[in-house]
Design an enzyme around this catalytic site. Sequence first.
Site, PDB file in Angstrom:
ATOM      1  N   TYR A 146     104.493  18.011 -70.021  1.00  0.00           N
ATOM      2  CA  TYR A 146     104.270  19.456 -69.932  1.00  0.00           C
ATOM      3  C   TYR A 146     105.329  20.157 -69.084  1.00  0.00           C
ATOM      4  CZ  TYR A 146      99.693  18.892 -72.151  1.00  0.00           C
ATOM      5  OH  TYR A 146      98.684  18.615 -73.041  1.00  0.00           O
ATOM      6  N   LYS A 197     100.102   4.194 -72.377  1.00  0.00           N
ATOM      7  CA  LYS A 197     100.512   3.736 -73.708  1.00  0.00           C
ATOM      8  C   LYS A 197     101.709   2.811 -73.500  1.00  0.00           C
ATOM      9  CE  LYS A 197     100.267   3.883 -78.247  1.00  0.00           C
ATOM     10  NZ  LYS A 197      99.180   3.211 -78.981  1.00  0.00           N
ATOM     11  N   ASP A 230      94.757   5.310 -76.874  1.00  0.00           N
ATOM     12  CA  ASP A 230      94.046   5.417 -78.162  1.00  0.00           C
ATOM     13  C   ASP A 230      92.713   4.679 -78.099  1.00  0.00           C
ATOM     14  OD1 ASP A 230      95.615   3.120 -77.891  1.00  0.00           O
ATOM     15  OD2 ASP A 230      96.228   3.048 -79.997  1.00  0.00           O
ATOM     16  N   ASP A 258      88.882  16.762 -72.932  1.00  0.00           N
ATOM     17  CA  ASP A 258      88.092  17.490 -73.934  1.00  0.00           C
ATOM     18  C   ASP A 258      87.179  16.527 -74.693  1.00  0.00           C
ATOM     19  OD1 ASP A 258      89.484  19.843 -73.273  1.00  0.00           O
ATOM     20  OD2 ASP A 258      89.553  20.497 -75.367  1.00  0.00           O
TER      21      ASP A 258
HETATM   22  C1  IPM Z   1      93.367  22.526 -69.606  1.00  0.00           C
HETATM   23  C2  IPM Z   1      93.923  23.529 -70.585  1.00  0.00           C
HETATM   24  C3  IPM Z   1      95.325  23.917 -70.158  1.00  0.00           C
HETATM   25  C4  IPM Z   1      96.172  22.669 -70.187  1.00  0.00           C
HETATM   26  C5  IPM Z   1      95.962  25.054 -70.972  1.00  0.00           C
HETATM   27  C6  IPM Z   1      95.145  26.312 -70.881  1.00  0.00           C
HETATM   28  C7  IPM Z   1      97.383  25.300 -70.578  1.00  0.00           C
HETATM   29  O1  IPM Z   1      93.872  23.024 -71.870  1.00  0.00           O
HETATM   30  O2  IPM Z   1      93.309  22.852 -68.402  1.00  0.00           O
HETATM   31  O3  IPM Z   1      92.998  21.443 -70.028  1.00  0.00           O
HETATM   32  O4  IPM Z   1      96.708  22.299 -71.221  1.00  0.00           O
HETATM   33  O5  IPM Z   1      96.314  22.037 -69.153  1.00  0.00           O
HETATM   34 MG    MG Z   2      92.880  21.150 -72.024  1.00  0.00          MG
END
Ligand code: IPM
Ligand code: MG
Length: 379
Positions: A146, A197, A230, A258
């Site tokens: 990122y 990974k 994975d 998530d």
């Molecule tokens: C999270 C979100 C953020 C991320 C976005 C909003 C940039 O998805 O905090 O998980 O990718 O870190």
């Molecule tokens: Mg996120």
Amino acid sequence: MSNSSNMVKVAVVGGEGIGPEVTAQSRRVLDWFVARRGVPAVMRDAQYGLIPYLATGKVLPDETAEAMDEADAILWGATGGPETKEVPPAARKAGSLLSLRRKYDLYANLRPIVANPALADSAPLKPEVLDGVDFVIIRELTSGIYFGEPRGIVTLPDGQRRGFNTEQYNTNQIRRVARAAFELARTRKNKVCSVDKANVLETSVLWREEVIALHKEEFSDVELTHLYVDNVAMQIVREPRQFDVMVMGNIFGDILSDCAAMASGSLGMLPSASLGPIDRFGRRKALYEPVHGSAPDIAGKGIANPLGSILSVAMMLRLTLNRPEDADLLERAVQSALASGARTADIAEPGAKKLSTAEMGDAVLGALDKVAGRAREHA
Ligand code: IPM
Ligand code: MG
């Protein structure tokens, strides 16, 4: 009475989408702890996103930046949604959540996943899979793909376009987040699962070697395992109760947290804390936010679940304010509100009465009064 230097400074930044709605409720909860339990916090509200952009040309206006700079803890709502299109990308980027995580070096992102028996009927996984789920994902938050350079989109000589990013970690970045995981594990079931990974990526080979080395040097009492990312995606929905503390790089943590949300029963319930390094005065900058994000489809309707934000206040009580008993009290109050049937739309079983965001706030405050009253009787 504490003087102002003993006061913990909290910047309250609702932001965009459902952020302001849910943060209004967690702010009420924080106010309750200040008024009723003498928690030494002073709050400063600040704006973020499209509204301040229209007024000042900045999504993160100077006043907000100042409030966040001086804060010990930031209570953050959400960012993103359709508003993002109304702000030019450069202005967006200047005050983005990603840039704030970087600015404050909030490298350790804690996302606890606890399944709630009261929500078993509305959860997407079977009750027997959810039974006993209680783990924490620690996501490295300030490095990896990122943030890695080089990055970009270029046009090639043959007219095709190429997008590219760089996944990278160095020794210290791996070790400090692994240390956070080992230390947390010692306060829990003493188990760390490191996710990588390493069968494909050099960054993961290094990650695994550094985690193993640190473990050997300082944390050999903690049980350490390694799994490929994975496989972990599968294990989290197959048998989530096997995990205690998990540690992983930025992108893996984004995706798996998530996924793990479903092992708690609901994304709307999940809090998080992002912690910086401890400075020479023993202070540690922290940002607390629900995991759910801006949810533009329901923004402004007053139906969002504020419990992710409210439980983030519990994390703040525990990690920044050093008030573990108050954190427990708040978590018990949320349990008790849920046990007595309080449900927002996202966690309502068919036929259940659906509370608004503010009514869920009322339910938690009501439960706090009761739980605090009982705590006093037993004292
Ligand atoms: C999270 C979100 C953020 C991320 C976005 C909003 C940039 O998805 O905090 O998980 O990718 O870190
Ligand atoms: Mg996120």
